[in-house]
Design an enzyme around this catalytic site. Structure first.
Site, short mmCIF file in Angstrom:
data_model
loop_
_atom_site.label_atom_id
_atom_site.label_comp_id
_atom_site.label_asym_id
_atom_site.label_seq_id
_atom_site.Cartn_x
_atom_site.Cartn_y
_atom_site.Cartn_z
N SER A 150 0.83 -1.20 0.00
CA SER A 150 0.00 0.00 0.00
C SER A 150 0.87 1.26 0.00
O SER A 150 1.61 1.49 -0.94
CB SER A 150 -0.98 -0.04 1.18
OG SER A 150 -1.99 0.92 1.05
N ASP A 226 -10.32 -5.71 -2.93
CA ASP A 226 -9.73 -4.63 -2.14
C ASP A 226 -10.62 -3.39 -2.24
O ASP A 226 -10.85 -2.86 -3.34
CB ASP A 226 -8.33 -4.31 -2.69
CG ASP A 226 -7.53 -3.38 -1.81
OD1 ASP A 226 -8.12 -2.44 -1.22
OD2 ASP A 226 -6.30 -3.56 -1.74
N HIS A 259 -7.37 -6.06 1.17
CA HIS A 259 -6.18 -5.24 1.40
C HIS A 259 -5.37 -5.71 2.61
O HIS A 259 -4.36 -5.09 2.95
CB HIS A 259 -6.64 -3.79 1.63
CG HIS A 259 -5.59 -2.74 1.42
ND1 HIS A 259 -5.09 -2.41 0.18
CD2 HIS A 259 -4.95 -1.92 2.30
CE1 HIS A 259 -4.20 -1.44 0.29
NE2 HIS A 259 -4.08 -1.13 1.57
#
Length: 281
Positions: A150, A226, A259
């Site tokens: 991320s 996600d 995620h």
């Protein structure tokens, strides 16, 4: 450069350690983790750097990443720094939001007050911490690679693009590939670097590629479930930039994955084997 041992634990024949030191870059104490696999005395080992995402510390991947078995088998040192400076005198987000300030350093050297004094994570992860790790662990500095998740995926890709001769491989889980174009990145880059968008380009993977940065190739995994995929991650922008620049990109869209570290841990071994192939010799 003195480090303090916070904890050590035996794992897969190696040692998982957590360490603290006084950082000159951030002006604070910083904590990081290192997994050293079993190895012969005097051996120098390749090192994989892992940059974590928003709200994380070194502990998230250390506790949930499931990297040690593969690192032990492949002979890889695995280093996980914190994501930002911490301490009672370190400024954070005025509204205590999760996406700026503490836990959200974005791997840049801030130029804006009041953040410029402490938020120097670019210098920390590319200069200060590598020197500390090389001075205290059996690292082969000629065999380094980098990966992240991320916000840390953003960090890993930009670090690799700006230091292509230092890092032999770069991969990412759910990276923020174009922070200049998404809410997380716009907030962070404005806050740390100011409103001049030209100053942002050195910390934007897509912009760096557009501006001529080259790299041997990337491995990127994203989860199709996600929640941040469409608004914040936009992997299609990286795909287009790499295609135009003739940079090899393996972009894998994983059905059903989100995620979280359930996603990361599932594909961590894949990434480490991919890194190990590029760290040989």
């Amino acid at each position: 450069m003195t480090i303090q041992t916070v904890s050590t634990n035996r794992s897969y024949g190696g040692v998982q350690g957590v360490y603290r030191h006084a950082s000159q870059a951030t002006g604070t104490d910083m904590v990081f983790s290192v997994y050293a696999p079993p190895h012969a005395e005097g051996a120098k080992l390749p090192v994989v750097w892992y940059l974590s995402g928003l709200t994380c510390t070194h502990a998230n991947v250390t506790e949930k990443g499931e990297f040690r078995k593969a690192c032990a088998e492949l002979g890889l040192i695995f280093v996980a720094p914190d994501t930002s400076p911490r301490g009672p005198d370190v400024p954070g987000d005025a509204n205590n939001a999760y996406d700026f300030g503490l836990g959200a350093g974005f791997y840049v050297d801030a130029t804006q007050e009041p953040f410029a004094r402490n938020y120097r994570m670019w210098s920390y992860v590319t200069d200060e911490l590598p020197k500390i790790v090389s001075g205290n662990f059996p690292v082969d500095a000629k065999r380094q690679s980098i990966m992240g998740h991320s916000m840390g995926g953003h960090g890993a890709l930009t670090v690799a693009l700006r230091n292509p001769h230092r890092y032999r491989a770069a991969s990412a889980f759910a990276p923020i590939v174009a922070p200049s174009q998404v809410p997380w990145g716009i907030k962070a880059l404005t806050g740390y670097l100011g409103p001049n968008k030209d100053a942002w380009r050195n910390h934007d993977t897509v912009a760096l590629i557009e501006d001529g940065a080259k790299y041997s190739g990337f491995l990127v995994d994203v989860g199709e479930a996600d929640n941040f995929l469409k608004e914040q991650l936009k992997p299609e922008l990286l795909q287009a930039a790499c295609a135009k620049a003739n940079i090899e990109l393996t972009l894998r869209r994983q059905p059903g994955y989100d995620h979280s570290y359930y996603f990361i841990s599932t594909f961590m071994s894949d990434h480490l084997h991919w890194h190990a192939e590029r760290l040989k010799g």
